[in-house]
Scaffold this motif. Structure first.
Motif, short mmCIF file in Angstrom:
data_model
loop_
_atom_site.label_atom_id
_atom_site.label_comp_id
_atom_site.label_asym_id
_atom_site.label_seq_id
_atom_site.Cartn_x
_atom_site.Cartn_y
_atom_site.Cartn_z
N GLU A 32 30.21 37.36 83.71
CA GLU A 32 31.51 37.87 83.29
C GLU A 32 31.66 39.37 83.51
OE1 GLU A 32 31.87 36.72 79.22
OE2 GLU A 32 32.04 34.57 79.68
N ASN A 33 30.55 40.07 83.79
CA ASN A 33 30.66 41.53 83.93
C ASN A 33 30.94 41.96 85.37
OD1 ASN A 33 28.19 41.11 85.12
ND2 ASN A 33 27.03 42.44 83.78
N ASN A 34 31.08 40.99 86.26
CA ASN A 34 31.34 41.27 87.67
C ASN A 34 32.09 40.07 88.24
OD1 ASN A 34 31.21 41.65 90.48
ND2 ASN A 34 29.13 42.44 90.44
N ILE A 74 24.67 48.30 101.15
CA ILE A 74 25.52 47.27 101.76
C ILE A 74 26.22 46.49 100.65
CG2 ILE A 74 25.59 45.25 103.27
CD1 ILE A 74 24.66 47.77 104.71
N LEU A 75 27.54 46.30 100.77
CA LEU A 75 28.30 45.53 99.79
C LEU A 75 28.78 44.23 100.42
CD1 LEU A 75 30.60 48.18 98.06
CD2 LEU A 75 28.38 47.37 97.32
N THR A 76 28.83 43.18 99.60
CA THR A 76 29.38 41.91 100.05
C THR A 76 29.93 41.15 98.85
OG1 THR A 76 28.94 39.89 101.33
CG2 THR A 76 27.21 40.62 99.86
N ILE A 77 30.98 40.36 99.07
CA ILE A 77 31.47 39.47 98.03
C ILE A 77 30.63 38.20 98.09
CG2 ILE A 77 33.42 38.06 97.25
CD1 ILE A 77 35.26 40.25 98.46
N PHE A 78 29.87 37.95 97.02
CA PHE A 78 29.02 36.77 96.95
C PHE A 78 29.83 35.64 96.35
CE2 PHE A 78 25.89 34.03 94.88
CZ PHE A 78 24.98 33.84 95.91
N ALA A 79 30.17 34.64 97.17
CA ALA A 79 31.07 33.57 96.74
C ALA A 79 30.38 32.61 95.77
CB ALA A 79 31.57 32.80 97.95
N ARG A 80 31.08 32.28 94.71
CA ARG A 80 30.62 31.24 93.76
C ARG A 80 31.49 30.00 93.85
NH1 ARG A 80 26.75 32.28 90.39
NH2 ARG A 80 25.99 34.40 90.09
N ASP A 81 32.69 30.17 94.42
CA ASP A 81 33.60 29.03 94.60
C ASP A 81 34.55 29.38 95.73
OD1 ASP A 81 34.68 26.54 94.16
OD2 ASP A 81 36.04 27.21 92.57
N ILE A 82 34.97 28.36 96.48
CA ILE A 82 35.92 28.57 97.57
C ILE A 82 36.83 27.36 97.66
CG2 ILE A 82 34.32 27.62 99.31
CD1 ILE A 82 35.58 29.61 101.32
N MET A 83 38.10 27.61 97.94
CA MET A 83 39.05 26.51 98.14
C MET A 83 40.08 26.96 99.16
SD MET A 83 41.22 26.78 94.56
CE MET A 83 39.75 26.96 93.58
N ASP A 125 23.64 45.72 90.53
CA ASP A 125 24.45 46.00 91.72
C ASP A 125 25.03 47.39 91.55
OD1 ASP A 125 24.41 43.46 93.30
OD2 ASP A 125 25.18 42.67 91.41
N TYR A 126 24.98 48.19 92.63
CA TYR A 126 25.49 49.56 92.59
C TYR A 126 26.78 49.61 93.41
CZ TYR A 126 20.98 50.54 90.57
OH TYR A 126 19.89 50.53 89.74
N ILE A 127 27.88 49.84 92.71
CA ILE A 127 29.20 49.69 93.31
C ILE A 127 29.90 51.04 93.40
CG2 ILE A 127 31.38 48.43 93.21
CD1 ILE A 127 28.94 46.57 93.24
N PRO A 128 30.25 51.50 94.62
CA PRO A 128 31.06 52.72 94.76
C PRO A 128 32.49 52.44 94.28
CG PRO A 128 29.98 52.12 96.83
CD PRO A 128 29.88 50.95 95.92
N VAL A 129 33.02 53.36 93.48
CA VAL A 129 34.33 53.19 92.86
C VAL A 129 35.12 54.47 93.02
CG1 VAL A 129 35.49 52.84 90.64
CG2 VAL A 129 33.47 51.49 91.19
N LEU A 172 30.91 41.01 93.35
CA LEU A 172 30.66 42.04 94.36
C LEU A 172 29.20 42.47 94.23
CD1 LEU A 172 31.91 43.68 96.64
CD2 LEU A 172 32.52 45.43 94.95
N ARG A 173 28.40 42.15 95.24
CA ARG A 173 26.96 42.43 95.20
C ARG A 173 26.61 43.59 96.13
NH1 ARG A 173 23.94 37.64 93.93
NH2 ARG A 173 24.90 36.71 92.08
N SER A 174 25.49 44.24 95.84
CA SER A 174 24.99 45.31 96.71
C SER A 174 23.52 45.09 97.00
CB SER A 174 25.19 46.69 96.06
OG SER A 174 24.25 46.89 95.03
#
Length: 215
Positions: free
Chosen positions: A7-9, A91-100, A150-154, A75-77
């Motif tokens: 829930e935190n990401n 490197i950043l990537t969206i790590f999918a948990r569900d797709i439709m 995960d280290y996220i640039p904001v 969002l993973r790094s």
């Protein structure tokens, strides 16, 4: 502990598959693939966001270039050594948990949403653009299971930029916004190359009180 790790990401994006799925790696018999998702902004521009997905999620689906999909994930790094520069790069990537798949005619009000609950891990940097816009660059550490983060640039804008400039390392914040891609030029030797950076643009943020940070 910053709440539940799931829930935190939280990222939800809707867009069209822009590149073919490309094999990335295998982990415990599970195969992972990468592709770029084209996500529209409210303006005429678009973001081109990297996605990592397990073959177990899209089994039986026909994911081709142009397919419109909704992806929920995180969002993973991770660090990867750059062969060009000889040093580690975030490197950043969206790590999918569900797709439709989503029909073309279905209207999506906000196709790019992210929520993060994490900690300031680098001194905020306040600056102004040549056009006078105020920006503060932040780096947020978001906890993950098994003592990983995960280290996220904001980036924060305007009044959020002025507010976040005063934050200190270790402060816990919650933020809402979108994931964006941004092209920039970098000189490598005698050559100037175009690269793409990924970051989170804040629309709303709050600081978690010190007493609540331990809960």
């Amino acid at each position: 502990m910053a709440g539940n790790f799931l829930e935190n990401n939280v990222v939800v994006v809707v867009g069209k598959i822009f590149t073919d799925l490309e094999y990335s790696h295998e982990l415990y018999g599970e195969e992972f693939f990468n592709f770029i998702l084209e996500v529209p902004r409210l303006s005429e521009t678009k973001d081109y966001l990297p996605v990592t997905i397990s073959n177990r999620l899209f089994e039986g689906m026909n994911l081709q270039v142009g397919t419109r999909v909704k992806i929920e994930g995180q969002l993973r790094s991770y660090n990867r050594k750059s062969p060009e520069e000889g040093k580690n790069k975030l490197i950043l990537t969206i790590f999918a948990r569900d797709i439709m798949t989503i029909p073309e005619e279905e209207v999506v009000k906000n196709p790019n949403e992210i929520f993060l609950d994490g900690f300031i891990c680098k001194k905020p940097v306040y600056r102004t653009t040549p056009f006078g816009r105020e920006i503060t660059d932040l780096l947020i550490a978001v906890n993950r299971p098994y003592n990983k983060s995960d280290y996220i640039p904001v980036i924060a804008w305007g009044r959020n930029a002025r507010f976040s400039e005063k934050l200190e390392i270790g402060d816990r914040i919650r933020l809402w916004g979108r994931v964006q891609s941004r092209e920039y030029q970098k000189k490598l030797g005698d050559e100037v190359v175009t690269k793409v950076a990924y970051e989170v643009s804040i629309t709303r943020m709050e600081v978690v009180e010190k007493e609540l940070q331990k809960s």
